[in-house]
Design an enzyme around this catalytic site. Structure first.
Site, PDB file in Angstrom:
ATOM      1  N   VAL A   1      51.262 -17.629 -37.511  1.00 59.46           N
ATOM      2  CA  VAL A   1      50.989 -18.386 -38.742  1.00 59.46           C
ATOM      3  C   VAL A   1      49.576 -18.953 -38.619  1.00 59.46           C
ATOM      4  CG1 VAL A   1      51.673 -20.307 -40.211  1.00 59.46           C
ATOM      5  CG2 VAL A   1      53.440 -18.968 -39.027  1.00 59.46           C
TER       6      VAL A   1
ATOM      7  N   HIS B   1      48.468 -25.034 -35.359  1.00 57.30           N
ATOM      8  CA  HIS B   1      49.631 -25.870 -35.046  1.00 57.30           C
ATOM      9  C   HIS B   1      49.780 -26.022 -33.550  1.00 57.30           C
ATOM     10  CE1 HIS B   1      50.793 -21.653 -35.650  1.00 57.30           C
ATOM     11  NE2 HIS B   1      51.678 -21.841 -34.687  1.00 57.30           N
TER      12      HIS B   1
HETATM   13  P1  AMP Z   1      52.826 -19.141 -33.725  1.00 60.73           P
HETATM   14  O1  AMP Z   1      53.475 -17.871 -33.230  1.00 60.73           O
HETATM   15  O2  AMP Z   1      52.179 -19.964 -32.621  1.00 60.73           O
HETATM   16  O3  AMP Z   1      51.898 -18.902 -34.878  1.00 60.73           O
HETATM   17  O4  AMP Z   1      54.015 -20.064 -34.217  1.00 60.73           O
HETATM   18  C1  AMP Z   1      54.530 -20.028 -35.502  1.00 60.73           C
HETATM   19  C2  AMP Z   1      55.839 -20.733 -35.434  1.00 60.73           C
HETATM   20  O5  AMP Z   1      56.230 -21.080 -36.748  1.00 60.73           O
HETATM   21  C3  AMP Z   1      56.977 -19.919 -34.826  1.00 60.73           C
HETATM   22  O6  AMP Z   1      57.492 -20.603 -33.685  1.00 60.73           O
HETATM   23  C4  AMP Z   1      57.997 -19.821 -35.951  1.00 60.73           C
HETATM   24  O7  AMP Z   1      59.326 -19.881 -35.503  1.00 60.73           O
HETATM   25  C5  AMP Z   1      57.624 -21.019 -36.806  1.00 60.73           C
HETATM   26  N1  AMP Z   1      57.972 -20.936 -38.217  1.00 60.73           N
HETATM   27  C6  AMP Z   1      57.784 -19.884 -39.062  1.00 60.73           C
HETATM   28  N2  AMP Z   1      58.181 -20.202 -40.304  1.00 60.73           N
HETATM   29  C7  AMP Z   1      58.623 -21.480 -40.255  1.00 60.73           C
HETATM   30  C8  AMP Z   1      59.182 -22.379 -41.219  1.00 60.73           C
HETATM   31  N3  AMP Z   1      59.355 -22.015 -42.502  1.00 60.73           N
HETATM   32  N4  AMP Z   1      59.543 -23.618 -40.798  1.00 60.73           N
HETATM   33  C9  AMP Z   1      59.386 -23.976 -39.523  1.00 60.73           C
HETATM   34  N5  AMP Z   1      58.862 -23.178 -38.560  1.00 60.73           N
HETATM   35  C10 AMP Z   1      58.500 -21.952 -38.916  1.00 60.73           C
END
Ligand code: AMP
Length: 114
Positions: free
Chosen positions: A96, A100
């Protein structure tokens, strides 16, 4: 404003289990938790990756980490320990593209990460 999933969460266009919010930072539970506690701390201001951060973002980056530490203390697991992770771009495992910080706790973490 960020047009990612997380931008939609900030704008309350999609639901999230929000656990902390202030003027600059939002924190909510990860939908696919990798530990008993798995919370994502994001800046409200869109910043796609850590690689996009510049000197002017130093205070915001510090606030994200301090928000993690304050949450860990408030929830009572700071002493036992926790891990913070920022994945950056493809090899970092970022999926994403709204910066974060993952806060993981509630179990012993392993090193090196897989
Ligand atoms: P990254 O791989 O570091 O970009 O982490 C993205 C994170 O966002 C992953 O751990 C996903 O499980 C989490 N994620 C994706 N969509 C959502 C959502 N709608 N609400 C909460 N977490 C999410």
């Amino acid at each position: 404003m960020s047009d990612t999933l997380f931008g939609k969460i900030i704008r309350r266009e999609i639901p999230a289990d929000i656990v902390y919010e202030d003027d600059e930072v939002l924190a909510f539970r990860d939908v696919n938790p990798q530990a008993p506690v798995h919370v994502l701390f994001i800046p409200k201001r869109p910043l796609a990756t850590l690689d996009d951060a510049v000197a002017g973002d130093a205070e915001l980056l510090g606030k994200l980490l301090l928000a993690c530490a304050a949450y860990a203390k408030r929830e009572g697991f700071a002493q036992q320990g926790y891990r913070t992770v920022i994945n950056c771009n493809e090899h970092g495992g970022q999926t994403v593209f709204h910066l974060h910080v993952h806060l993981l706790a509630g179990r012993r973490m392993h090193w090196p990460p897989g």
